[in-house]
Design a protein around this motif. Structure first.
Motif, PDB file in Angstrom:
ATOM      1  N   GLU A  77      10.514 -13.179 -18.050  1.00 48.05           N
ATOM      2  CA  GLU A  77       9.310 -12.811 -17.224  1.00 48.05           C
ATOM      3  C   GLU A  77      10.188 -11.852 -16.077  1.00 48.05           C
ATOM      4  O   GLU A  77      11.090 -12.197 -15.618  1.00 48.05           O
ATOM      5  CB  GLU A  77       8.835 -13.883 -16.534  1.00 48.05           C
ATOM      6  N   PRO A  78       9.550 -10.807 -15.766  1.00 45.89           N
ATOM      7  CA  PRO A  78      10.182  -9.985 -14.531  1.00 45.89           C
ATOM      8  C   PRO A  78       9.871 -10.866 -13.395  1.00 45.89           C
ATOM      9  O   PRO A  78       8.893 -11.339 -13.077  1.00 45.89           O
ATOM     10  CB  PRO A  78       9.303  -8.749 -14.540  1.00 45.89           C
ATOM     11  N   ALA A  79      11.057 -10.803 -12.448  1.00 44.33           N
ATOM     12  CA  ALA A  79      11.259 -11.349 -11.288  1.00 44.33           C
ATOM     13  C   ALA A  79      10.132 -10.746 -10.396  1.00 44.33           C
ATOM     14  O   ALA A  79      10.392  -9.406 -10.215  1.00 44.33           O
ATOM     15  CB  ALA A  79      12.509 -11.510 -10.765  1.00 44.33           C
ATOM     16  N   PRO A  80       9.329 -11.406  -9.379  1.00 46.35           N
ATOM     17  CA  PRO A  80       8.707 -10.719  -8.393  1.00 46.35           C
ATOM     18  C   PRO A  80       9.459 -10.082  -7.458  1.00 46.35           C
ATOM     19  O   PRO A  80      10.445 -10.864  -7.087  1.00 46.35           O
ATOM     20  CB  PRO A  80       7.721 -12.053  -8.065  1.00 46.35           C
ATOM     21  N   ALA A  81       8.752  -9.150  -7.014  1.00 50.50           N
ATOM     22  CA  ALA A  81       9.863  -8.247  -5.811  1.00 50.50           C
ATOM     23  C   ALA A  81       9.702  -9.076  -4.694  1.00 50.50           C
ATOM     24  O   ALA A  81       8.650  -9.301  -4.014  1.00 50.50           O
ATOM     25  CB  ALA A  81       9.239  -6.995  -6.023  1.00 50.50           C
ATOM     26  N   ALA A  82      10.869  -9.415  -3.925  1.00 50.06           N
ATOM     27  CA  ALA A  82      10.883  -9.719  -2.938  1.00 50.06           C
ATOM     28  C   ALA A  82      10.175  -8.870  -1.779  1.00 50.06           C
ATOM     29  O   ALA A  82      10.229  -7.666  -2.001  1.00 50.06           O
ATOM     30  CB  ALA A  82      12.170 -10.314  -2.236  1.00 50.06           C
ATOM     31  N   PRO A  83       9.368  -9.182  -0.648  1.00 47.63           N
ATOM     32  CA  PRO A  83       8.886  -8.303   0.284  1.00 47.63           C
ATOM     33  C   PRO A  83      10.003  -7.587   1.089  1.00 47.63           C
ATOM     34  O   PRO A  83       9.757  -6.383   1.383  1.00 47.63           O
ATOM     35  CB  PRO A  83       8.165  -9.256   1.404  1.00 47.63           C
ATOM     36  N   SER A  84      11.165  -8.035   1.127  1.00 45.21           N
ATOM     37  CA  SER A  84      12.125  -7.352   1.903  1.00 45.21           C
ATOM     38  C   SER A  84      13.022  -6.261   0.973  1.00 45.21           C
ATOM     39  O   SER A  84      13.555  -5.520   1.502  1.00 45.21           O
ATOM     40  CB  SER A  84      13.097  -8.354   2.441  1.00 45.21           C
ATOM     41  N   ALA A  85      12.479  -6.272  -0.377  1.00 41.20           N
ATOM     42  CA  ALA A  85      13.238  -5.356  -1.464  1.00 41.20           C
ATOM     43  C   ALA A  85      12.455  -3.954  -1.092  1.00 41.20           C
ATOM     44  O   ALA A  85      12.878  -2.998  -1.749  1.00 41.20           O
ATOM     45  CB  ALA A  85      12.949  -5.877  -2.697  1.00 41.20           C
ATOM     46  N   GLN A  90       8.802   3.118   2.240  1.00 40.09           N
ATOM     47  CA  GLN A  90       7.568   2.354   1.824  1.00 40.09           C
ATOM     48  C   GLN A  90       7.002   1.580   2.915  1.00 40.09           C
ATOM     49  O   GLN A  90       5.671   1.611   2.897  1.00 40.09           O
ATOM     50  CB  GLN A  90       8.030   1.490   0.855  1.00 40.09           C
ATOM     51  N   GLN A  91       7.790   0.971   3.858  1.00 42.43           N
ATOM     52  CA  GLN A  91       6.952   0.293   4.735  1.00 42.43           C
ATOM     53  C   GLN A  91       6.510   0.942   5.807  1.00 42.43           C
ATOM     54  O   GLN A  91       5.484   1.042   6.348  1.00 42.43           O
ATOM     55  CB  GLN A  91       8.382  -0.635   5.401  1.00 42.43           C
ATOM     56  N   ALA A  93       5.355   4.099   5.174  1.00 44.74           N
ATOM     57  CA  ALA A  93       4.039   4.516   4.533  1.00 44.74           C
ATOM     58  C   ALA A  93       2.832   3.477   4.453  1.00 44.74           C
ATOM     59  O   ALA A  93       1.740   3.739   4.989  1.00 44.74           O
ATOM     60  CB  ALA A  93       4.238   5.003   3.105  1.00 44.74           C
ATOM     61  N   ASP A  94       3.227   2.393   4.337  1.00 47.38           N
ATOM     62  CA  ASP A  94       2.170   1.164   4.437  1.00 47.38           C
ATOM     63  C   ASP A  94       1.624   1.105   6.134  1.00 47.38           C
ATOM     64  O   ASP A  94       0.363   0.890   6.195  1.00 47.38           O
ATOM     65  CB  ASP A  94       2.769  -0.076   4.197  1.00 47.38           C
ATOM     66  N   LEU A  95       2.517   1.099   6.917  1.00 43.26           N
ATOM     67  CA  LEU A  95       1.966   1.153   8.459  1.00 43.26           C
ATOM     68  C   LEU A  95       1.090   2.408   8.616  1.00 43.26           C
ATOM     69  O   LEU A  95       0.088   2.291   9.358  1.00 43.26           O
ATOM     70  CB  LEU A  95       3.336   1.069   9.392  1.00 43.26           C
ATOM     71  N   GLU A  96       1.648   3.418   8.204  1.00 40.88           N
ATOM     72  CA  GLU A  96       0.787   4.663   8.405  1.00 40.88           C
ATOM     73  C   GLU A  96      -0.676   4.659   7.926  1.00 40.88           C
ATOM     74  O   GLU A  96      -1.720   4.897   8.422  1.00 40.88           O
ATOM     75  CB  GLU A  96       1.379   5.989   7.989  1.00 40.88           C
ATOM     76  N   ARG A  97      -0.502   3.992   6.613  1.00 42.27           N
ATOM     77  CA  ARG A  97      -1.848   3.773   5.817  1.00 42.27           C
ATOM     78  C   ARG A  97      -2.906   2.810   6.784  1.00 42.27           C
ATOM     79  O   ARG A  97      -4.001   2.915   6.722  1.00 42.27           O
ATOM     80  CB  ARG A  97      -1.628   3.233   4.582  1.00 42.27           C
ATOM     81  N   GLU A  98      -2.214   1.679   7.186  1.00 42.65           N
ATOM     82  CA  GLU A  98      -2.983   1.016   7.963  1.00 42.65           C
ATOM     83  C   GLU A  98      -3.648   1.418   9.309  1.00 42.65           C
ATOM     84  O   GLU A  98      -4.771   1.322   9.603  1.00 42.65           O
ATOM     85  CB  GLU A  98      -2.049  -0.249   8.512  1.00 42.65           C
TER      86      GLU A  98
END
Length: 119
Positions: A77-85, A90-91, A93-98
């Motif tokens: 199984e692929p390991a889930p990506a940690a939020p800090s990864a 990307q962070q 871009a997410d804030l700008e989208r919000e």
């Protein structure tokens, strides 16, 4: 035998078994064969350094028993990506989208309020 010699031998054996049975992607800073050589050459120091900086310490979600078939499935199984990864870009871009969505919601609220006031 002195206690220190027995303790050193036990730590070296455990470190060697751990180093040999680790996958290559779980070994840090040196290749696996270099760690094994280092542990054999300097048993106490090599073993301590192996456990301190040489191996990857992974967190298990729940304990697995010896006969548990999940222990073989976790590698597939692929390991889930940690939020800090996520990268900084990307962070951002997410804030700008919000922020953009919040501005749109505010515009919708204002237009609805203007429409209610005119009726």
């Amino acid at each position: 035998m002195p206690i220190l010699a027995v303790l050193t031998l036990a730590v070296m054996v455990v470190a060697l078994i751990d180093a040999i049975t680790r996958r290559d992607d779980q070994v840090k800073h040196l290749p696996k064969f270099a760690w094994v050589f280092f542990i054999v050459l300097l048993p106490l120091i090599g073993s301590i350094l192996w456990f301190a900086i040489g191996r990857e310490w992974e967190q298990r979600r729940e304990p697995l028993t010896f006969g548990d078939p999940r222990q073989w499935q976790r590698d597939a199984e692929p390991a889930p990506a940690a939020p800090s990864a996520r990268t900084t870009e990307q962070q951002i871009a997410d804030l700008e989208r919000e922020m953009y969505l919040a501005d749109l919601e505010e515009q919708v609220r204002r237009r609805r309020a203007e429409g209610d006031a005119s009726n």
